[in-house]
Design a protein around this motif. Structure first.
Motif, PDB file in Angstrom:
ATOM      1  N   ASP A 107     -92.968 -80.365  66.882  1.00 52.67           N
ATOM      2  CA  ASP A 107     -92.967 -80.227  68.341  1.00 52.67           C
ATOM      3  C   ASP A 107     -93.990 -81.156  68.982  1.00 52.67           C
ATOM      4  OD1 ASP A 107     -91.297 -77.659  68.577  1.00 52.67           O
ATOM      5  OD2 ASP A 107     -92.911 -77.019  67.249  1.00 52.67           O
ATOM      6  N   GLN A 125     -89.530 -82.955  68.566  1.00 52.56           N
ATOM      7  CA  GLN A 125     -88.828 -81.794  69.093  1.00 52.56           C
ATOM      8  C   GLN A 125     -89.439 -81.368  70.425  1.00 52.56           C
ATOM      9  OE1 GLN A 125     -87.061 -78.652  66.524  1.00 52.56           O
ATOM     10  NE2 GLN A 125     -88.822 -77.480  67.224  1.00 52.56           N
ATOM     11  N   ASN A 148     -85.017 -84.042  69.279  1.00 47.61           N
ATOM     12  CA  ASN A 148     -84.309 -82.771  69.198  1.00 47.61           C
ATOM     13  C   ASN A 148     -84.779 -81.892  70.347  1.00 47.61           C
ATOM     14  OD1 ASN A 148     -82.698 -80.639  68.183  1.00 47.61           O
ATOM     15  ND2 ASN A 148     -84.467 -79.763  67.139  1.00 47.61           N
TER      16      ASN A 148
END
Length: 293
Positions: A107, A125, A148
């Motif tokens: 992330d 992400q 993502n």
């Protein structure tokens, strides 16, 4: 109209996204994004990755290691957040060195993190609560890494195309969208299986299902998040039956002792039989998935 043979869905071009030495695609065998919720320590991350590498190699499943260096979205200010940026990148570098440059996803929460983190991982992400943060999405896209995007719990499936466009208009055509449930009243989520073909039709990009965050009970334990991990395999099976390009699953050798997201995390010992079962389902689904999208 029979949606299973809807021409609009069948004829939609489905894109694939290359990462490492394989591709993710809605009509390809599912890829797996898996690891602990956060990096609890360098050795812990290495051990989890090693165990998952063995399992996925045996089952012939394309694997991307997942762990967060910073879990910024916590219920309480006292919630464990991970080892931080510097130690996190050191951990990822070590994992790549040990495990043959395995693809890694993590992330990012701030725009300034994107360029630094992109030097160490293969996929950036975007957390669900930040999916509409344009500057963050654009900064991630400009690294040219795979992006993502976790679909926000507040978004409809047909809104996802706007998120995708932020990436593609920034010059990056390597993007996936991850479903992780929709807010349903207080402290719970629900997954609408209609969303998978809808997002695949609208965008053509790979759709991933987050099986473990979808069974979260956000803030359900007062000062931390609860969950119902027993339902994660059930929902994963349902998503596979509908047809997805990938699965996102968090695992830990002792979920009850995990520093974050333990209640919705799958025990490491259960991963192999679950994945073997899901692979059989996926093989059956993908023989017919072109009829759907």
């Amino acid at each position: 109209m029979d949606i299973f043979f809807c021409e609009e869905v069948k004829n939609m071009e489905q894109k694939t996204v290359k990462i490492g030495n394989f591709e993710i695609g809605n009509r390809l065998p599912f890829s797996l994004l898996c690891g602990p919720c956060q990096i609890e320590s360098k050795q812990h991350a290495i051990d989890i990755c090693g165990a998952m590498c063995e399992i996925t190699k045996e089952l012939e499943i394309n694997y991307i290691f997942k762990a967060s260096f910073d879990k910024a979205n916590r219920t309480s200010i006292n919630g464990a957040r991970g080892v931080g940026l510097d130690k996190g990148m050191e951990t990822f570098d070590e994992i790549k060195k040990i495990y043959n440059n395995i693809p890694i996803v993590t992330d990012v929460h701030e725009t300034w993190q994107c360029e630094k983190v992109a030097e160490h991982v293969d996929m950036l992400q975007i957390p669900a609560f930040l999916c509409r943060q344009t500057d963050l999405v654009v900064a991630a896209a400009k690294t040219q890494k795979v992006v993502n995007i976790k679909k926000g719990q507040f978004l409809a499936p047909w809104d996802v195309k706007n998120l995708i466009q932020k990436v593609t208009d920034s010059g990056n055509n390597r993007v996936c969208i991850t479903e992780r449930g929709t807010s349903f009243g207080y402290n719970t989520l629900v997954v609408d299986m209609r969303g998978f073909p809808q997002m695949a039709k609208d965008t053509g990009f790979p759709v991933i299902f987050d099986a473990t965050h979808s069974v979260q009970q956000p803030g359900g334990k007062g000062s931390s998040t609860g969950g119902q991990r027993e339902f994660a395999p059930v929902l994963a099976r349902a998503a596979i039956a509908v047809g997805v390009g990938g699965l996102f699953i968090e695992t830990h050798e002792n979920p009850d002792k995990a520093l974050s997201d333990g209640p919705n995390t799958i025990a490491l010992k259960d991963m192999k039989p679950m994945l073997a079962y899901l692979k059989e389902y996926d093989a059956l689904t993908k023989t017919k998935v072109s009829d759907f999208y």
